[in-house]
Enzyme design. Structure first.
Site, PDB file in Angstrom:
ATOM      1  N   ASP A  10     -10.083   2.446   1.600  1.00 35.53           N
ATOM      2  CA  ASP A  10     -10.326   1.844   2.920  1.00 35.53           C
ATOM      3  C   ASP A  10     -10.964   2.889   3.848  1.00 35.53           C
ATOM      4  O   ASP A  10     -11.804   2.567   4.690  1.00 35.53           O
ATOM      5  CB  ASP A  10      -9.009   1.378   3.559  1.00 35.53           C
ATOM      6  CG  ASP A  10      -8.489   0.069   2.953  1.00 35.53           C
ATOM      7  OD1 ASP A  10      -9.294  -0.683   2.371  1.00 35.53           O
ATOM      8  OD2 ASP A  10      -7.278  -0.187   3.060  1.00 35.53           O
ATOM      9  N   LYS A  15       0.810  -1.221   0.000  1.00 38.11           N
ATOM     10  CA  LYS A  15       0.000   0.000   0.000  1.00 38.11           C
ATOM     11  C   LYS A  15       0.849   1.281   0.000  1.00 38.11           C
ATOM     12  O   LYS A  15       0.453   2.279  -0.574  1.00 38.11           O
ATOM     13  CB  LYS A  15      -0.986  -0.018   1.175  1.00 38.11           C
ATOM     14  CG  LYS A  15      -2.085  -1.073   0.996  1.00 38.11           C
ATOM     15  CD  LYS A  15      -3.122  -0.992   2.087  1.00 38.11           C
ATOM     16  CE  LYS A  15      -4.186  -2.076   1.909  1.00 38.11           C
ATOM     17  NZ  LYS A  15      -5.258  -1.980   2.901  1.00 38.11           N
ATOM     18  N   GLY A  60      -1.540   0.240  12.999  1.00 38.63           N
ATOM     19  CA  GLY A  60      -0.948  -0.215  11.744  1.00 38.63           C
ATOM     20  C   GLY A  60      -1.562   0.547  10.576  1.00 38.63           C
ATOM     21  O   GLY A  60      -2.223   1.581  10.753  1.00 38.63           O
TER      22      GLY A  60
HETATM   23  P1  NAP Z   1      -0.579  -4.117  10.537  1.00 36.95           P
HETATM   24  O1  NAP Z   1      -0.128  -2.871   9.844  1.00 36.95           O
HETATM   25  O2  NAP Z   1       0.312  -5.311  10.580  1.00 36.95           O
HETATM   26  O3  NAP Z   1      -0.941  -3.699  12.061  1.00 36.95           O
HETATM   27  C1  NAP Z   1      -1.241  -4.673  13.032  1.00 36.95           C
HETATM   28  C2  NAP Z   1      -1.741  -4.006  14.304  1.00 36.95           C
HETATM   29  O4  NAP Z   1      -2.090  -5.035  15.241  1.00 36.95           O
HETATM   30  C3  NAP Z   1      -0.700  -3.119  14.999  1.00 36.95           C
HETATM   31  O5  NAP Z   1      -1.355  -2.064  15.654  1.00 36.95           O
HETATM   32  C4  NAP Z   1      -0.087  -4.099  16.016  1.00 36.95           C
HETATM   33  O6  NAP Z   1       0.490  -3.476  17.135  1.00 36.95           O
HETATM   34  C5  NAP Z   1      -1.326  -4.871  16.440  1.00 36.95           C
HETATM   35  N1  NAP Z   1      -0.986  -6.182  16.983  1.00 36.95           N
HETATM   36  C6  NAP Z   1      -0.549  -7.276  16.316  1.00 36.95           C
HETATM   37  N2  NAP Z   1      -0.340  -8.307  17.166  1.00 36.95           N
HETATM   38  C7  NAP Z   1      -0.621  -7.832  18.413  1.00 36.95           C
HETATM   39  C8  NAP Z   1      -0.596  -8.409  19.721  1.00 36.95           C
HETATM   40  N3  NAP Z   1      -0.227  -9.683  19.918  1.00 36.95           N
HETATM   41  N4  NAP Z   1      -0.983  -7.642  20.765  1.00 36.95           N
HETATM   42  C9  NAP Z   1      -1.357  -6.344  20.583  1.00 36.95           C
HETATM   43  N5  NAP Z   1      -1.404  -5.745  19.374  1.00 36.95           N
HETATM   44  C10 NAP Z   1      -1.049  -6.477  18.299  1.00 36.95           C
HETATM   45  O7  NAP Z   1      -1.948  -4.647   9.937  1.00 36.95           O
HETATM   46  P2  NAP Z   1      -3.087  -3.792   9.212  1.00 36.95           P
HETATM   47  O8  NAP Z   1      -2.858  -3.738   7.773  1.00 36.95           O
HETATM   48  O9  NAP Z   1      -3.263  -2.525   9.970  1.00 36.95           O
HETATM   49  O10 NAP Z   1      -4.364  -4.756   9.414  1.00 36.95           O
HETATM   50  C11 NAP Z   1      -4.959  -4.973  10.681  1.00 36.95           C
HETATM   51  C12 NAP Z   1      -6.220  -5.827  10.521  1.00 36.95           C
HETATM   52  O11 NAP Z   1      -7.175  -5.126   9.747  1.00 36.95           O
HETATM   53  C13 NAP Z   1      -5.991  -7.151   9.797  1.00 36.95           C
HETATM   54  O12 NAP Z   1      -6.721  -8.146  10.462  1.00 36.95           O
HETATM   55  C14 NAP Z   1      -6.593  -6.921   8.408  1.00 36.95           C
HETATM   56  O13 NAP Z   1      -7.108  -8.106   7.829  1.00 36.95           O
HETATM   57  C15 NAP Z   1      -7.729  -5.982   8.750  1.00 36.95           C
HETATM   58  N6  NAP Z   1      -8.157  -5.145   7.617  1.00 36.95           N
HETATM   59  C16 NAP Z   1      -9.458  -5.213   7.246  1.00 36.95           C
HETATM   60  C17 NAP Z   1      -9.911  -4.435   6.203  1.00 36.95           C
HETATM   61  C18 NAP Z   1     -11.355  -4.506   5.808  1.00 36.95           C
HETATM   62  O14 NAP Z   1     -11.710  -4.030   4.714  1.00 36.95           O
HETATM   63  N7  NAP Z   1     -12.225  -5.053   6.636  1.00 36.95           N
HETATM   64  C19 NAP Z   1      -9.043  -3.564   5.517  1.00 36.95           C
HETATM   65  C20 NAP Z   1      -7.711  -3.506   5.934  1.00 36.95           C
HETATM   66  C21 NAP Z   1      -7.274  -4.315   6.995  1.00 36.95           C
HETATM   67  P3  NAP Z   1       2.040  -2.981  17.095  1.00 36.95           P
HETATM   68  O15 NAP Z   1       2.027  -1.649  16.412  1.00 36.95           O
HETATM   69  O16 NAP Z   1       2.430  -2.918  18.525  1.00 36.95           O
HETATM   70  O17 NAP Z   1       2.808  -4.032  16.337  1.00 36.95           O
END
Ligand code: NAP
Length: 278
Positions: free
Chosen positions: A105, A69, A129
């Site tokens: 998004d 992205k 994230g």
């Molecule tokens: P990302 O950039 O990898 O961010 C992950 C986030 O989760 C960070 O804030 C991370 O915290 C936190 N995290 C991960 N493991 C953790 C743990 N064990 N304890 C506490 N916090 C934890 O991922 P992303 O792209 O933002 O996506 C996040 C979610 O959104 C995914 O499940 C994705 O499938 C979903 N999503 C859905 C849509 C939709 O259209 N519905 C669109 C986009 C994304 P840290 O910063 O501390 O690592």
């Protein structure tokens, strides 16, 4: 005749539901489209090559998912203010050799909340994230939420997101206390996703009149949404955001109206069921 539209670029990309969404809308119009999943490895040159090929071949555009992205924003000649603010784009539109980047998004999340009839004034956003950045912008700019509190495991990243939306930060350990007075809780972490730990949060302080949006959509009913609904809260699942984020691309590339409705949801739920029980 087949309209050569585009595809979704990611790594991995086999799980993407975007083809199901675009094909459902095209079928309704009696239009044959080609919307492909394009696996492109996480490398700047590979991404550039892939985009150049699509432009050369006259495609209308591309959706872009993880981990590309930021690259999608960087490659564009022109970008929306929201994509620039988020530092990421998930939608590229090609006209001639010019590339425009958008972040649908943000639109998708805002539409999902609005569609549920929720008008939040104080939101607790969990996560920092890529997705959380988009949610923060949607909350502030599209939903007009005045009071946003961000909590994330890594506090420095929460501070970045709070700066984006004029929000405040609380420690990750204090997240349950920050539910006091919140009328919207958003899970934008990957916690609760299949094969990840569930999101651990005590909902005692959350008002039953509040709404809970979980952007995770595998599974569709996360433990968080189940607990929130059991309390009487309005639940907004990740499929709502996913469906709405696809609308701007379909409309821009095919010049047709895209409707998010029960029929589309049923198709996607069936695709998700098939995936978990092949
Ligand atoms: P990302 O950039 O990898 O961010 C992950 C986030 O989760 C960070 O804030 C991370 O915290 C936190 N995290 C991960 N493991 C953790 C743990 N064990 N304890 C506490 N916090 C934890 O991922 P992303 O792209 O933002 O996506 C996040 C979610 O959104 C995914 O499940 C994705 O499938 C979903 N999503 C859905 C849509 C939709 O259209 N519905 C669109 C986009 C994304 P840290 O910063 O501390 O690592």
């Amino acid at each position: 005749m087949v309209t050569r539209t585009a595809g979704v670029i990611g790594w991995p990309v086999t799980h993407s539901l975007s083809p199901v969404i675009h094909e459902t809308w095209a079928q309704r119009e009696g239009r044959a489209i080609r919307y492909e999943r394009l696996a492109v490895e996480p490398d700047d040159a590979a991404f550039r090559d892939a985009i150049e090929r699509l432009v050369r071949e006259g495609w209308k555009g591309a959706n872009v998912t993880l981990p590309h992205k930021e690259r999608a924003l960087a490659i564009a000649d022109e970008a929306s203010g929201e994509a620039r603010a988020a530092g990421a784009a998930n939608m590229l539109t090609f006209s001639g050799r010019a590339i425009r980047a958008d972040n649908s998004d943000i639109i998708g999340f805002a539409q999902a909340v609005a569609e549920a009839g929720v008008k939040p004034s104080r939101a607790l956003l969990l996560g920092a994230g890529g997705a959380a950045r988009g949610v923060a912008i949607a909350l502030e700019r599209r939903l007009g939420v005045k009071n946003i509190v961000v909590a994330n495991r890594t506090r420095a990243r929460a501070e970045d997101v709070a700066r984006l939306c004029g929000g405040a930060v609380v420690d990750w350990e204090a997240r349950a206390d920050a539910l006091d007075g919140a009328d919207l809780l958003v899970n934008a972490t990957s916690l609760g996703m299949a094969e990840h730990d569930p999101l651990d949060i005590d909902l005692t302080r959350l008002s039953p009149g509040a709404a809970v949006a979980d952007i995770v959509y595998v599974p569709l009913e996360t433990p968080l949404l189940r607990a929130a609904r059991a309390k009487g809260c309005t639940g907004i699942d990740g499929l709502a955001m996913l469906m709405h984020q696809a609308v701007p691309a379909y409309e821009a590339w095919l010049g047709a109206t895209a409707l998010v409705d029960a029929g589309l949801r049923a198709r996607l739920e069936a695709a998700l069921r098939l995936r978990s029980n092949p």
